[in-house]
Design a protein around this motif. Sequence first.
Motif, mmCIF file in Angstrom:
data_model
loop_
_atom_site.group_PDB
_atom_site.id
_atom_site.type_symbol
_atom_site.label_atom_id
_atom_site.label_comp_id
_atom_site.label_asym_id
_atom_site.label_seq_id
_atom_site.Cartn_x
_atom_site.Cartn_y
_atom_site.Cartn_z
ATOM 1 N N LYS A 1 -34.736 49.736 14.567
ATOM 2 C CA LYS A 1 -35.145 49.249 15.898
ATOM 3 C C LYS A 1 -35.485 47.756 15.893
ATOM 4 O O LYS A 1 -35.569 47.136 16.951
ATOM 5 N N MET A 2 -35.689 47.186 14.704
ATOM 6 C CA MET A 2 -36.001 45.752 14.585
ATOM 7 C C MET A 2 -34.764 44.929 14.207
ATOM 8 O O MET A 2 -34.892 43.788 13.778
ATOM 9 N N ALA A 3 -33.570 45.490 14.325
ATOM 10 C CA ALA A 3 -32.346 44.845 13.839
ATOM 11 C C ALA A 3 -32.116 43.471 14.484
ATOM 12 O O ALA A 3 -31.749 42.511 13.794
ATOM 13 N N THR A 4 -32.347 43.362 15.789
ATOM 14 C CA THR A 4 -32.120 42.081 16.490
ATOM 15 C C THR A 4 -33.093 41.007 15.997
ATOM 16 O O THR A 4 -32.690 39.873 15.724
ATOM 17 N N VAL A 5 -34.370 41.392 15.880
ATOM 18 C CA VAL A 5 -35.397 40.452 15.406
ATOM 19 C C VAL A 5 -35.070 39.997 13.988
ATOM 20 O O VAL A 5 -35.148 38.809 13.668
ATOM 21 N N ARG A 6 -34.679 40.964 13.139
ATOM 22 C CA ARG A 6 -34.371 40.650 11.735
ATOM 23 C C ARG A 6 -33.193 39.668 11.638
ATOM 24 O O ARG A 6 -33.251 38.683 10.910
#
Length: 594
Positions: free
Chosen positions: A159-164
């Motif tokens: 769920k944090m793929a974009t931020v990462r």
Amino acid sequence: MAVSPDLMRAEKILASKPDSAHFYIQQVLKGCNNEAQSTESCYQANLLLGNYHYLKGNLDASISAFKKSSAIAIQLSDSLRIAKALNNTGSIFNQKSEFDSARKYFNQALSIKESHRVDTISLLKSIINIGNTWNNEGKYHTAAQHYLRALRLVGDTTKMATVRATLYSNLGTIYKHLDKSDKAAHYYQNALTGFKEIEDYTGISSVLNNLGSLYLNKRKNDSSDYYLQKAKSVAVEQSDSVSMAYALLNLGQLNNMHEHYSIAEEQLLSAGSVFEKKGYTEKHAECEYNLAQALLGQNKLNEAEQRLKPALEIIRKYELETSHVEAFQILKEILKAKGNTREALSLSDSILKWETDRIAIEKQRLVEDLSARYELEKKERKIEFQELKIKSAENEAQTQRILKKRWIFLSLGGAVIVLFLLVSIIQFRKRSSLNKRLQEAKIKNEKLLNDELKINIKAKNEELARLGIYLSERNELLKDILESIKKINDPKAKSVGLKIKQYLNSEVEMHSFFEEVKKQMKTFYNNLSSKYPDFTQKDLRLCALIKLGLSSKEIASIFNISTKSVDMHRYRVRKKMNLSKDSSLRDVLSNIKM
């Protein structure tokens, strides 16, 4: 407490119909003035008012509204609402490029969130916001610390793929600025993988452009072309005109380097048109002066000068001279090509000043950056040390409790001794771990100080190299003027020519320059003299200029001799050093300590 229906309407239409939303917000605020509205509604109304002013570009009014919402949150004794208002206030100060103020509010918001152990996403926002302020200010080491901390919080969750992926991209750009190309490429590749997994094509195109630009700066032209062509293809497929313009700008610069000037001209015209329409003023100016270079390469001097004028106006208007010295260097080449050597000479003085200012600004920024990074690491180590001490005390207390319990139940002395030995081993290991971590902190501290020293040396070397190139270029221009004077049959002109000739043959300025070089490179001179005692003063001077990265042509202009004479001098120096044919003089000198 219930929120006013007017606010719910305002929130829904704020982005699409801001003025209509403003009407509803004002209705609620009127009620706040005569205490007809709940405190909760007044808090939300001021938050929305701040967002409305931000959308309208009224940044000061936006700050005022967010500060009011913060004051109301304090009345409500609601820490998380206070944090939200502080975060919004910090964002506006960041937009205004008032980074110290922005950080003050972001840090306050972060402290509140940490003390209340809020969710990871909320913490991430504050940490990334603080990192962004350091990044925007050009303090890249400190920005990297915050981005890396955020990356540790993100972990591997889907769920944090974009931020990462965004954090990887930010770190790539930071290490590109810090001239650490391997690290930059590593983070960009991670970002590329991340954006591909979530099918974020804007992110993919942006990273491909950054990789192309990274390899362009490193003169790895095949790799640069590969990534830029891919960036262009993705942008065309997605009808993303801005990403395509960035790719075309970089490709134009690449083709200028290859002297494919007509191709560069076409690419830069297209990119400039997009940037102009989209209001990317600085990028439009960059396209224009690169286009001027392409036209200059085709000997279209008047067209090149016409293209350059608006770019220079933008650069002067926004005081961007130190960031875009290349534009003035292109102007100097145009003036030389048109025979305006005096104007070119005058411009050389200005270019030297801007380059010197740029180096001084970068040096000051790096020193401040390292200091801020050091303070941040010191603070983090202090917190870590306190946590370790608390943990150690808790373990000690737990050990004592175990011993007391076991003492009651164990009557045999041997069993107590065994237990005591086990506890002692555990405590010893914990203390060893603590000492090891403290030692690592000490090593980190020493590394920071060494980094600062290296930066100071690098900045001094750049200043000397820039001064050397300036002397070289000025001497070349004076020679051009001298050649022009020889063709003029006029006593006054001949008098000026004689003065120029005397100046070129005089060694006063050259002596002053080399005194400064010797002073700044004292360790290098001493090491070189000790290793090669047969070296003359002239040999040492030549080696210093090679160490600074100057070419044979530039060295020849400083000494006022031919390039062939410099090559002969280099040959004699190599002989004194007993270098083989395969050995590079520049590489050998680069290994001698400063």
